[in-house]
Scaffold this active site. Sequence first.
Site, mmCIF file in Angstrom:
data_model
loop_
_atom_site.group_PDB
_atom_site.id
_atom_site.type_symbol
_atom_site.label_atom_id
_atom_site.label_comp_id
_atom_site.label_asym_id
_atom_site.label_seq_id
_atom_site.Cartn_x
_atom_site.Cartn_y
_atom_site.Cartn_z
ATOM 1 N N ASP A 102 0.814 -1.217 0.000
ATOM 2 C CA ASP A 102 0.000 0.000 0.000
ATOM 3 C C ASP A 102 0.850 1.271 0.000
ATOM 4 O O ASP A 102 0.364 2.345 0.333
ATOM 5 C CB ASP A 102 -0.930 0.008 1.213
ATOM 6 C CG ASP A 102 -0.163 -0.030 2.532
ATOM 7 O OD1 ASP A 102 1.063 -0.249 2.511
ATOM 8 O OD2 ASP A 102 -0.797 0.163 3.589
ATOM 9 N N CYS B 294 5.154 -0.474 2.369
ATOM 10 C CA CYS B 294 5.717 -1.813 2.534
ATOM 11 C C CYS B 294 7.081 -1.805 3.211
ATOM 12 O O CYS B 294 7.372 -2.704 4.016
ATOM 13 C CB CYS B 294 5.779 -2.542 1.197
ATOM 14 S SG CYS B 294 6.834 -1.774 -0.058
ATOM 15 N N HIS C 118 8.842 -3.524 -4.260
ATOM 16 C CA HIS C 118 8.204 -3.992 -3.020
ATOM 17 C C HIS C 118 9.235 -4.557 -2.045
ATOM 18 O O HIS C 118 10.242 -5.130 -2.453
ATOM 19 C CB HIS C 118 7.175 -5.072 -3.349
ATOM 20 C CG HIS C 118 6.306 -5.476 -2.197
ATOM 21 N ND1 HIS C 118 5.402 -4.621 -1.598
ATOM 22 C CD2 HIS C 118 6.211 -6.652 -1.523
ATOM 23 C CE1 HIS C 118 4.772 -5.256 -0.625
ATOM 24 N NE2 HIS C 118 5.256 -6.482 -0.546
#
Length: 225
Positions: free
Chosen positions: A94, A97, A203
């Site tokens: 979101d 991370c 990520h």
Amino acid sequence: MSEQYDKARASSSSSLNSSVQDAEDERTIANILSEEQVKDDRRLGKRLSHLDSIPHTPRINGEIPDVNDATLDHERLSERLITYGLAEMQVEGDGNCQFRAIADQLFRNPEYHKHVRKEVVKQLKHFQKSYESYVPMKYKTYLKKMKRSGEWGDHLTLQAAADRFVAKICLLTSFRETCFIEILPKDQSPSRELWLSFWSEVHYNSLYGSGDVPTRVAKKKHWLF
């Protein structure tokens, strides 16, 4: 006038008490987890002890890779996780991370990401001279951005987290030429290790040994909120 002064003093006292409580809560959680974490750190450290890490250069985020490059990067990271017997505890993608993954390593709860972000921004603000040369924009603008929930963490926030929490942050990456990066706190010996995977520019997740990934159950928000 006296009533206004009393209210202001009470507000100031409340803020001070809140800050003190935050610090005490953090120490309490850290103490509870420290023994368990040291054991985990040693186990993970042995798996990658033969790898050479490259010097870490703090920087803000680069361009997000296109779909094809991102897919290849993810495959490369997955292969490395298998090779070194590691597994990811997946955190929500979101925009928080990096902070979620650090919170999971520090407090065994990714939901403490707001606290981690607050402490990282505080570190960046209070020690501006140590970090501002890495930011190619007005430093106040950078801080304002980084305060916002959902703003992606970068390699500068990783350095600030290492400094703030006196931790060595170990990154297993998807970079083609850089498998392993260590971020060390400046001018201090690390008291713990935080293990993260980094799907490059996309990520972060929290790392554990294969078979050791905990099952996270939603907890009542307390302590650091």
